[in-house]
Enzyme design. Structure first.
Site, PDB file in Angstrom:
ATOM      1  N   HIS A  75      -9.415   7.397  25.929  1.00  0.00           N
ATOM      2  CA  HIS A  75      -9.440   7.078  24.498  1.00  0.00           C
ATOM      3  C   HIS A  75      -9.600   5.581  24.247  1.00  0.00           C
ATOM      4  O   HIS A  75      -9.039   4.751  24.970  1.00  0.00           O
ATOM      5  CB  HIS A  75      -8.224   7.649  23.770  1.00  0.00           C
ATOM      6  CG  HIS A  75      -6.904   7.041  24.111  1.00  0.00           C
ATOM      7  ND1 HIS A  75      -6.403   5.932  23.464  1.00  0.00           N
ATOM      8  CD2 HIS A  75      -5.953   7.395  25.001  1.00  0.00           C
ATOM      9  CE1 HIS A  75      -5.211   5.641  23.934  1.00  0.00           C
ATOM     10  NE2 HIS A  75      -4.905   6.503  24.884  1.00  0.00           N
ATOM     11  N   ASP A 182      -3.427   0.541  27.746  1.00  0.00           N
ATOM     12  CA  ASP A 182      -3.459   1.931  27.274  1.00  0.00           C
ATOM     13  C   ASP A 182      -4.431   2.004  26.114  1.00  0.00           C
ATOM     14  O   ASP A 182      -4.123   1.510  25.025  1.00  0.00           O
ATOM     15  CB  ASP A 182      -2.052   2.364  26.851  1.00  0.00           C
ATOM     16  CG  ASP A 182      -2.014   3.720  26.178  1.00  0.00           C
ATOM     17  OD1 ASP A 182      -2.926   4.531  26.408  1.00  0.00           O
ATOM     18  OD2 ASP A 182      -1.057   3.961  25.413  1.00  0.00           O
ATOM     19  N   GLU A 211      -6.867   9.177  19.553  1.00  0.00           N
ATOM     20  CA  GLU A 211      -5.925   9.866  20.438  1.00  0.00           C
ATOM     21  C   GLU A 211      -4.492   9.581  20.035  1.00  0.00           C
ATOM     22  O   GLU A 211      -3.625  10.475  20.085  1.00  0.00           O
ATOM     23  CB  GLU A 211      -6.165   9.421  21.893  1.00  0.00           C
ATOM     24  CG  GLU A 211      -5.364  10.211  22.933  1.00  0.00           C
ATOM     25  CD  GLU A 211      -3.969   9.640  23.198  1.00  0.00           C
ATOM     26  OE1 GLU A 211      -3.162  10.331  23.850  1.00  0.00           O
ATOM     27  OE2 GLU A 211      -3.683   8.501  22.740  1.00  0.00           O
ATOM     28  N   GLU A 212      -4.210   8.343  19.638  1.00  0.00           N
ATOM     29  CA  GLU A 212      -2.843   7.926  19.344  1.00  0.00           C
ATOM     30  C   GLU A 212      -2.258   8.604  18.111  1.00  0.00           C
ATOM     31  O   GLU A 212      -1.052   8.547  17.878  1.00  0.00           O
ATOM     32  CB  GLU A 212      -2.783   6.402  19.163  1.00  0.00           C
ATOM     33  CG  GLU A 212      -3.147   5.587  20.392  1.00  0.00           C
ATOM     34  CD  GLU A 212      -2.078   5.613  21.480  1.00  0.00           C
ATOM     35  OE1 GLU A 212      -1.077   6.328  21.299  1.00  0.00           O
ATOM     36  OE2 GLU A 212      -2.256   4.931  22.500  1.00  0.00           O
ATOM     37  N   ASP A 234      -5.578   8.698  31.298  1.00  0.00           N
ATOM     38  CA  ASP A 234      -4.719   8.086  30.291  1.00  0.00           C
ATOM     39  C   ASP A 234      -3.468   7.532  30.968  1.00  0.00           C
ATOM     40  O   ASP A 234      -3.266   7.712  32.168  1.00  0.00           O
ATOM     41  CB  ASP A 234      -4.340   9.127  29.231  1.00  0.00           C
ATOM     42  CG  ASP A 234      -3.935   8.505  27.900  1.00  0.00           C
ATOM     43  OD1 ASP A 234      -3.731   7.281  27.848  1.00  0.00           O
ATOM     44  OD2 ASP A 234      -3.805   9.252  26.916  1.00  0.00           O
ATOM     45  N   HIS A 314       3.028   0.750  25.581  1.00  0.00           N
ATOM     46  CA  HIS A 314       3.019   0.573  24.131  1.00  0.00           C
ATOM     47  C   HIS A 314       3.675  -0.733  23.685  1.00  0.00           C
ATOM     48  O   HIS A 314       4.061  -0.868  22.526  1.00  0.00           O
ATOM     49  CB  HIS A 314       3.669   1.759  23.416  1.00  0.00           C
ATOM     50  CG  HIS A 314       2.724   2.898  23.200  1.00  0.00           C
ATOM     51  ND1 HIS A 314       2.737   3.688  22.074  1.00  0.00           N
ATOM     52  CD2 HIS A 314       1.720   3.377  23.968  1.00  0.00           C
ATOM     53  CE1 HIS A 314       1.796   4.605  22.154  1.00  0.00           C
ATOM     54  NE2 HIS A 314       1.160   4.434  23.316  1.00  0.00           N
TER      55      HIS A 314
END
Length: 339
Positions: A75, A182, A211-212, A234, A314
């Protein structure tokens, strides 16, 4: 120049390309700049490159036999903020996009992406001197404007978006730390796996959107593709209680179980055998979150999720091992050569 970074005697990763991908801003729903950067890196050798209606970038590459079809996804989107309103005092109110770590927001540099360019800003913090007086944190972006009119004159408006300002560091000659690894390491992996060798089956390389915020781009792909196997590349959040055995530097990870899917056991075993036959270290773990390949399970398509261990996922300082990344690329290429 970092171009070809050697983390070991035989490890060769183009760190400049990886950093370039991570540096491009692109929250969920606004991945166009990332898509353009990936398109620059690609060499279309035997197939076609296209963008679908939702914004997924697709490279359909033909193989030497084409008896099967493989779909591999990574992604493009990252966590960040949308500007939801401009206050009269010149502050920008925001809404989180994706899983923002609230504890890490205060005292951050950000960049607002507008039609006219990039505007710097900050998300402030409450000094300890004022906390005793009951001053609370106000999650807004400060661009140095005194009024709403000043903000508008800067070219900032509602539904522009912001990302944390990107910095990187190479640590101990093997690790890279940077915001949006990420899943830009996954995007980089697909670029590397799309060129320089012959794949056996037809491969659809898909750089997905949104995607998130719920695997939206992958769900759109599932309406148009029914591959023999779906693969997601991922992130894998390491260092949790259930993953104490997963470590940076010990190889790529088969993401066998997460909140969205269970990787097909036969493909897990197949990947393990390929890794062992080629001297590639491999780890197996379970994690939270979801992955793009999971949406294909309901279509009866077996799936497997692959990753590298990511420390501080994240956050603004996500960290991976370049050796792990190189071994992930090796593993996928070996799979594509024989499947």
């Amino acid at each position: 120049m970092l171009s070809s970074f050697s983390a070991g005697s035989s490890v060769d990763v183009n760190v400049e390309d990886l950093i370039a991908l991570c540096s491009v801003p692109g929250v969920s729903g606004r991945e166009e700049n990332v898509r353009n950067e990936i398109s620059k890196l690609l060499r279309v050798e035997n197939g076609q490159l296209k963008t679908d209606k939702i914004g997924n970038l697709l490279y359909e590459k033909f193989g030497t036999e084409n008896h099967k079809e493989i779909l591999i996804m990574a992604h493009m989107d990252e966590i960040g903020f949308y500007i939801t309103s401009v206050r009269e005092d010149g502050k920008l109110e925001v809404r989180n996009v994706g899983g923002i770590i609230e504890d890490a927001i205060q005292g951050s540099f950000v960049e607002i992406i507008t039609r006219g360019g990039v505007i710097p800003g900050v998300i402030g913090a409450v000094p300890p001197h004022l906390k005793a007086d009951g001053v609370n944190f106000d999650k807004v972006i400060d661009v140095g404007a005194k009024s709403k009119d000043e903000v508008l004159k800067l070219g900032i408006d509602v539904m522009d978006y912001a990302v944390f300002k990107k910095h990187y560091a190479i640590l101990n000659n093997d690790y890279i730390a940077m915001r949006s690894l990420d899943d830009r390491f996954g995007c980089y992996t697909l670029v590397e796996c799309s060129r320089g060798f012959s794949n056996k089956s037809k491969v659809v390389f898909a750089w997905t959107v949104q995607e998130e915020v719920g695997l939206r781009g992958a769900k759109a792909l599932a309406t148009n593709y029914s591959p023999d196997v779906a693969i997601a590349v991922d992130s894998f959040a390491c260092c949790s209680k259930q993953n104490r055995h997963i470590e940076l530097g010990k190889g790529p990870v088969i993401r066998a179980l997460d909140n969205s899917s269970i990787s097909d056991v036969e493909y897990v075993r197949y990947m393990i055998s390929i890794a062992k036959d080629n001297g590639i270290p491999i780890q197996i773990g379970a994690t939270g979150g979801g992955n793009d390949a999971s949406v294909f399970v309901e279509k009866g398509v077996p799936m497997i999720a692959l990753s590298v261990p990511v420390r501080y996922l994240h956050s603004q300082v996500e960290m991976i091992s370049l050796t792990d990344l190189w071994n992930l690329i090796r593993l996928l290429k070996k799979f594509l050569e024989v499947y």
